[in-house]
Design an enzyme around this catalytic site. Structure first.
Site, PDB file in Angstrom:
ATOM      1  N   LYS A  59       0.852  -1.197   0.000  1.00 18.78           N
ATOM      2  CA  LYS A  59       0.000   0.000   0.000  1.00 18.78           C
ATOM      3  C   LYS A  59       0.883   1.241   0.000  1.00 18.78           C
ATOM      4  O   LYS A  59       1.953   1.244   0.641  1.00 18.78           O
ATOM      5  CB  LYS A  59      -0.893  -0.055   1.257  1.00 18.78           C
ATOM      6  CG  LYS A  59      -1.942   1.052   1.350  1.00 18.78           C
ATOM      7  CD  LYS A  59      -2.813   0.847   2.592  1.00 18.78           C
ATOM      8  CE  LYS A  59      -3.871   1.924   2.762  1.00 18.78           C
ATOM      9  NZ  LYS A  59      -4.735   1.696   3.950  1.00 18.78           N
ATOM     10  N   SER A 134      -9.725   1.833   3.173  1.00 14.66           N
ATOM     11  CA  SER A 134      -8.848   2.583   2.294  1.00 14.66           C
ATOM     12  C   SER A 134      -7.862   1.717   1.504  1.00 14.66           C
ATOM     13  O   SER A 134      -7.311   2.172   0.511  1.00 14.66           O
ATOM     14  CB  SER A 134      -8.069   3.616   3.106  1.00 14.66           C
ATOM     15  OG  SER A 134      -7.215   2.969   4.030  1.00 14.66           O
ATOM     16  N   SER A 158      -9.841  -0.599   7.325  1.00 14.10           N
ATOM     17  CA  SER A 158      -9.300  -0.446   5.970  1.00 14.10           C
ATOM     18  C   SER A 158      -8.645  -1.668   5.356  1.00 14.10           C
ATOM     19  O   SER A 158      -8.334  -1.655   4.168  1.00 14.10           O
ATOM     20  CB  SER A 158      -8.298   0.697   5.938  1.00 14.10           C
ATOM     21  OG  SER A 158      -8.988   1.899   5.805  1.00 14.10           O
TER      22      SER A 158
HETATM   23  N1  GLN Z   1     -12.942   4.092   6.593  1.00 15.31           N
HETATM   24  C1  GLN Z   1     -12.370   4.540   7.826  1.00 15.31           C
HETATM   25  C2  GLN Z   1     -11.967   5.988   7.678  1.00 15.31           C
HETATM   26  O1  GLN Z   1     -12.314   6.560   6.718  1.00 15.31           O
HETATM   27  C3  GLN Z   1     -11.217   3.672   8.192  1.00 15.31           C
HETATM   28  C4  GLN Z   1     -10.007   3.960   7.414  1.00 15.31           C
HETATM   29  C5  GLN Z   1      -8.837   3.107   7.784  1.00 15.31           C
HETATM   30  O2  GLN Z   1      -8.978   2.064   8.415  1.00 15.31           O
HETATM   31  N2  GLN Z   1      -7.666   3.582   7.406  1.00 15.31           N
HETATM   32  O3  GLN Z   1     -11.329   6.561   8.503  1.00 15.31           O
END
Ligand code: GLN
Length: 467
Positions: A59, A134, A158
């Site tokens: 990532k 994400s 995420s």
């Molecule tokens: N979707 C969540 C957010 O927008 C979690 C994101 C993540 O785990 N990095 O913060």
């Protein structure tokens, strides 16, 4: 040979990634030269491990020396990483080859990959749908067969949510299990690096390599690495295993397409000897609100360093303050700005007690809920997300988007470990539906052997819709 393996994956990327956009970049020369070194080691009879020469996608918020680390943000687009993240250097020591920079929501803020400054990633199973986020690029790359395994990061879901949307598995380790050194911080008390893959056994072997104490991260627990691959090999079933079903996660508001898959999974495990127990996590309804206070507060502090002076693409203004305004104004996307504003607000004097301090107190209550529940069961079984992968542009209201993490977020607040694995298919859309196992602090061996048992005996990932 590693060269053949890498060329095979590169060929698949050439053929299909123009449609999917899982990768922001891939340095073919670096990949092929690492493959040649690996083949030479193997030919000489000295491979670094049985996995020497296997590609692993990374990532774009995890540092790989010499490669870009943009976090899918314009502000970091020109930045190259001066060092390897600890997780990456450990994988390299076992011979794994860092394989490209995977797309994501900008600074890991989002649930659909639509927040990437460089254009979203598509779900390989249906390109009109999002891959989740994400770590959407990581999940899409594994689901499309561009890499056998990828690293992602999980702050509120995420890793687990995109894995579920793409029909693969994704693990969030216990907080402190894996070093965060070299992971660009979003919310430091919640972030963990973890693997996304098809087979849970692969998640185990990656975790066994990347976990364990690290002098470069003082929040990384001073304990030995996991031995999850071993635990999976030794696991002879789920006889007597107490599986907790938290009633707040299976209420009437959860769509049947999702709840039914979880109930079926529970029933199948019960038929194989597990004991089902109803448990309660009473503060569940506060989790999303608490998360968006704690995570934005930490993000506002962590992202302060991206000012065009220390890091970032500088936009020179008439004086220092003007330079900050121009740099950050041009460099950050709308969701990142929204979070910085929210975080600054909840930390400001006058509001700190009302929001941030209160949220920290409720966070403690949420953690206590989990500890109490884990007193009554060995693992918990829940949905991962309230829906299957949604369509691009479907969730326009940020609050609606935030709710898509309702089943994953509490586990980051509590710090425990969890994994999402494919559990079934939604007949209406043909899209995969994931289930989540959660386990106590540092019980990754139990978590992964349960998930792997489920995969081998109840619902194999090969039964999930494929690319
Ligand atoms: N979707 C969540 C957010 O927008 C979690 C994101 C993540 O785990 N990095 O913060």
């Amino acid at each position: 040979t590693s060269k053949e393996i890498c060329e095979g994956y590169l060929g698949r990327i050439d053929a299909h990634d123009a449609d999917i956009h899982a990768f922001l970049k891939i340095d073919r020369e670096a990949v092929l030269s690492a493959a040649a070194e690996s083949d030479a080691r193997r030919a000489a009879g000295h491979p670094l491990s049985p996995y020497d020469g296997i590609p692993v996608g990374i990532k774009d918020n995890i540092c790989v020396k010499g490669e870009t680390v943009s976090c899918a943000s314009k502000i970091l687009a020109p930045v190259k990483s001066p060092y390897d993240a600890t997780a990456v250097s450990r994988l390299r020591s076992a011979g794994f080859i860092p394989f490209g920079r995977l797309n994501m929501d900008e600074f890991a803020m989002g649930s659909s990959c639509e927040n990437s400054a460089f254009g979203g990633t598509k779900n390989p199973l249906d390109v009109t749908r999002v891959p989740g986020g994400s770590s959407g690029g990581s999940a899409a790359a594994v689901a499309a067969g561009f890499v056998p395994v990828a690293l992602g990061s999980d702050t509120g879901g995420s890793i687990r949510q995109p894995a579920s949307f793409c029909g693969i598995s994704g693990l969030k380790p216990t907080y402190g299990r894996v070093s965060r050194n070299g992971l660009v911080a979003f919310a430091s008390s919640l972030d963990q690096i973890g693997p996304l893959c098809r087979d849970v056994a692969d998640a185990a072997l990656i975790l066994d390599i990347i976990s364990g104490k690290d002098a470069m991260d003082c929040t990384c627990l001073p304990i030995t690495p996991t031995s999850a691959a071993d635990a999976i090999a030794k696991c002879d079933g789920v006889g007597g295993l107490r599986i907790g079903l938290p009633k707040e996660y299976l209420g009437s508001d959860v769509p049947e397409a999702v709840a039914g898959v979880v109930r079926n999974a529970a029933k199948s495990l019960e038929e194989r000897g597990a004991k089902l127990v109803e448990v309660s996590l009473p503060h569940t309804s506060y989790a999303v609100a608490v998360y968006y206070i704690v995570a934005t507060a930490e993000a506002s502090a962590n992202l302060a360093r991206f000012d065009g002076i220390r890091y970032g693409d500088r936009k020179t203004g008439s004086d220092l303050v003007d330079t900050y305004f121009k740099t950050r104004g041009a460099g950050f996307g709308p969701e990142v700005k929204r979070r910085i504003l929210l975080g600054t607000y909840v930390l400001s004097s006058g509001y700190y007690d009302a929001y941030y301090l209160k949220a920290q107190k409720v966070r403690t209550l949420i953690r206590r809920d989990f500890e109490q529940a884990f007193g009554e069961c060995d693992v918990m079984l829940t949905p991962v997300t309230p829906s299957v992968a949604f369509k691009f542009g479907e969730k326009k209201d940020p609050l609606e988007m935030y709710l898509s993490d309702i089943f994953t977020i509490a586990l980051n607040l509590s710090g425990h470990c969890g994994i999402s694995v494919p559990g079934g298919t939604d007949p209406a859309t043909g899209m995969p539906v994931g289930i989540q196992f959660m386990a106590p602090d540092l019980a990754e061996d139990r978590l992964l052997s349960t998930a792997s048992f489920f995969q081998r005996n109840v619902f194999n990932y090969e039964a999930s819709p494929g690319f």
